[in-house]
Scaffold this motif. Sequence first.
Motif, PDB file in Angstrom:
ATOM      1  N   UNK A   1     -35.044  40.359  32.028  1.00  0.00           N
ATOM      2  CA  UNK A   1     -34.011  41.094  32.115  1.00  0.00           C
ATOM      3  C   UNK A   1     -32.634  40.260  32.441  1.00  0.00           C
ATOM      4  N   UNK A   2     -32.817  39.424  33.414  1.00  0.00           N
ATOM      5  CA  UNK A   2     -31.813  38.437  33.600  1.00  0.00           C
ATOM      6  C   UNK A   2     -31.328  37.622  32.385  1.00  0.00           C
ATOM      7  N   UNK A   3     -32.326  37.041  31.649  1.00  0.00           N
ATOM      8  CA  UNK A   3     -31.886  36.420  30.533  1.00  0.00           C
ATOM      9  C   UNK A   3     -31.204  37.257  29.532  1.00  0.00           C
ATOM     10  N   UNK A   4     -31.637  38.507  29.291  1.00  0.00           N
ATOM     11  CA  UNK A   4     -30.991  39.500  28.516  1.00  0.00           C
ATOM     12  C   UNK A   4     -29.580  39.794  29.003  1.00  0.00           C
ATOM     13  N   UNK A   5     -29.211  39.738  30.274  1.00  0.00           N
ATOM     14  CA  UNK A   5     -27.834  39.979  30.670  1.00  0.00           C
ATOM     15  C   UNK A   5     -27.037  38.625  30.386  1.00  0.00           C
ATOM     16  N   UNK A   6     -27.551  37.574  30.404  1.00  0.00           N
ATOM     17  CA  UNK A   6     -26.845  36.208  30.233  1.00  0.00           C
ATOM     18  C   UNK A   6     -26.552  36.183  28.887  1.00  0.00           C
ATOM     19  N   UNK A   7     -27.693  36.673  27.854  1.00  0.00           N
ATOM     20  CA  UNK A   7     -27.025  36.590  26.551  1.00  0.00           C
ATOM     21  C   UNK A   7     -25.974  37.550  26.304  1.00  0.00           C
ATOM     22  N   UNK A   8     -25.857  38.938  26.704  1.00  0.00           N
ATOM     23  CA  UNK A   8     -24.777  39.559  26.641  1.00  0.00           C
ATOM     24  C   UNK A   8     -23.440  39.158  27.224  1.00  0.00           C
ATOM     25  N   UNK A   9     -23.700  38.532  28.489  1.00  0.00           N
ATOM     26  CA  UNK A   9     -22.436  37.914  29.268  1.00  0.00           C
ATOM     27  C   UNK A   9     -21.664  36.780  28.714  1.00  0.00           C
ATOM     28  N   UNK A  10     -22.733  35.951  27.685  1.00  0.00           N
ATOM     29  CA  UNK A  10     -22.004  34.814  26.986  1.00  0.00           C
ATOM     30  C   UNK A  10     -21.036  35.405  25.755  1.00  0.00           C
ATOM     31  N   UNK A  11     -21.025  36.666  25.482  1.00  0.00           N
ATOM     32  CA  UNK A  11     -20.203  37.201  24.650  1.00  0.00           C
ATOM     33  C   UNK A  11     -18.911  37.306  25.163  1.00  0.00           C
ATOM     34  N   UNK A  12     -18.581  37.281  26.613  1.00  0.00           N
ATOM     35  CA  UNK A  12     -17.408  37.691  27.169  1.00  0.00           C
ATOM     36  C   UNK A  12     -16.407  36.311  26.855  1.00  0.00           C
ATOM     37  N   UNK A  13     -16.947  35.094  26.967  1.00  0.00           N
ATOM     38  CA  UNK A  13     -15.898  33.980  26.693  1.00  0.00           C
ATOM     39  C   UNK A  13     -15.858  33.797  25.197  1.00  0.00           C
ATOM     40  N   UNK A  14     -16.759  34.063  24.391  1.00  0.00           N
ATOM     41  CA  UNK A  14     -16.564  34.300  22.811  1.00  0.00           C
ATOM     42  C   UNK A  14     -15.415  35.250  22.570  1.00  0.00           C
ATOM     43  N   UNK A  15     -15.537  36.436  23.251  1.00  0.00           N
ATOM     44  CA  UNK A  15     -14.529  37.439  22.580  1.00  0.00           C
ATOM     45  C   UNK A  15     -13.110  36.807  23.018  1.00  0.00           C
ATOM     46  N   UNK A  16     -12.870  36.217  24.385  1.00  0.00           N
ATOM     47  CA  UNK A  16     -11.699  35.798  24.555  1.00  0.00           C
ATOM     48  C   UNK A  16     -11.260  34.320  23.896  1.00  0.00           C
ATOM     49  N   UNK A  17     -12.040  33.454  23.876  1.00  0.00           N
ATOM     50  CA  UNK A  17     -11.873  32.203  23.249  1.00  0.00           C
ATOM     51  C   UNK A  17     -11.625  32.313  21.690  1.00  0.00           C
ATOM     52  N   UNK A  18     -12.368  33.145  21.044  1.00  0.00           N
ATOM     53  CA  UNK A  18     -12.111  33.107  19.731  1.00  0.00           C
ATOM     54  C   UNK A  18     -11.563  34.381  18.944  1.00  0.00           C
ATOM     55  N   UNK A  19     -11.616  35.479  20.011  1.00  0.00           N
ATOM     56  CA  UNK A  19     -10.719  36.806  19.620  1.00  0.00           C
ATOM     57  C   UNK A  19      -9.681  36.720  19.018  1.00  0.00           C
ATOM     58  N   UNK A  20      -8.876  35.925  19.796  1.00  0.00           N
ATOM     59  CA  UNK A  20      -7.381  35.746  19.372  1.00  0.00           C
ATOM     60  C   UNK A  20      -7.167  35.098  18.026  1.00  0.00           C
ATOM     61  N   UNK A  21      -8.163  34.112  17.816  1.00  0.00           N
ATOM     62  CA  UNK A  21      -8.196  33.183  16.432  1.00  0.00           C
ATOM     63  C   UNK A  21      -8.649  34.279  15.467  1.00  0.00           C
TER      64      UNK A  21
END
Length: 490
Positions: free
Chosen positions: A464-484
Amino acid sequence: MHNSTNPIQEEEARDTSGFKREITLYDAIMIVTGGMIGSGIFIVTADISQAVVSPGYMLLVWLISGFLTMVGAASYGELSSMFPKVGGQYVYLKEAYNKMVAFLYGWTLFLVIQTGVIAAVGVAFARFTGVLIPWFSEDNVLLRIGSFNFSSVQLLTIISIIFLTYINSRGVKSGKMIQNIFGSTKLIALFGLILFGLLMGVNDTAVEANFSDFWGPSGASTALPTGMALVSALGIAMVGALFSADSWNNIGFSGDEIVNPKRTIVLSMVIGTAIVMGIYLLINLVYLLVLPMHGSPDATTVLGQGITYADNARVAAAAAEVIGGYKATVAIAILIMISTFSCNNGAILSGARVYYAIAKDGLFFEKMGRLNKNGVPAAALWLQCIWACLLCLSGTFNDLLDYVVFAVMLFYILTIVGIFVLRKKRPELPRPYKAFGYPVLPALYVLISSAICIILLIDKPKFTWPGLIIVALGIPVYYLFGNRFRKIKA
């Protein structure tokens, strides 16, 4: 002057998405059933029987899973009738919450859920092809570089994924044709298997072992769990059943390609899930009539091994061997090949539409938000293909799928809660279909699914925790690359 134009024709005439509305109700039902039935129903019952010990509780797991799946489908109908657009669940989450929550779903779908399913189902197709053509075997290593092995099973898996991606890149009509042919063949074969098992396969040894003490341990080497231990066992066992029945929501991904989507999506989800869950319950009943639930891992016969210790967890193959010998086992292998081929076609067709919707929101590469001359998101299809093939080569996709079980359920819960959110947030929106049994049944879905998630968090932290980590990794991706990405207005 009175305008007598059909409202469906008016809606389709206004559609400027570029997609072709060619998926009818029958096509949609085939996509739902074909996507749900892969290889799980032929295998996961072995794990379920180990978790709950009792034949009665084993069937109860499938009954509860069927109830949850049906409630989920009936509840999603409200959202699909409000937002019958390409992207499905991604769109529902965006409308109920915000783009980031929706992006996290799309990120996880691309990274692991959809592509992991494509890889895993492709491998199942290749493995069962090996029953007919032994050259396709994981022991047949074609290339070895250090610790990396490339087998003939991986070769066939990649070829099948590329082939189905190519077919779907030719247009939705090509993709749905494959789904209709293989999906209908699969359903007919499954009904045939059930009838054959009920009429000719009943085994006195199995009936005595399984039904003399239906709610008891029935010959198990371990005692029946009680109290909270039983609740925990049921929750863990339901993971296999729920994900054998997963992908019922994928038809919503193709909203702009469906004829009369406000009606067709909900009908296909409800009819499709009812058909599949009925089949699943009957197949598990056949298993119990043909094979003792419990046996010994050291036994040399399929009856001696029982459901729990069936060779490589292939319960359907074991049942077929008891019913009709080697010829029946070969027939099951062919059925599973058809089943997995159809399942992968549906997954490949549907998944790319979500990545297209993300790109149209400026949150993914621009090319992903374009359609080819055949009116399908070809770039999204081929990127999905490449990543699924890489997962196949990595050999870790099964672990990844285990990791996201919790994450997938979390997004289902969030989406159903979204019905309540939108009733408050957007009460003015037309709702051609309203969630059946609202608010009781959707709330019950959320409560039971949340309880399963809590059980998994406590008892299965490794997954379960690795699953949450995979989802959470999307947060910095959203902010880092979303604007671009958003600067590139598709």
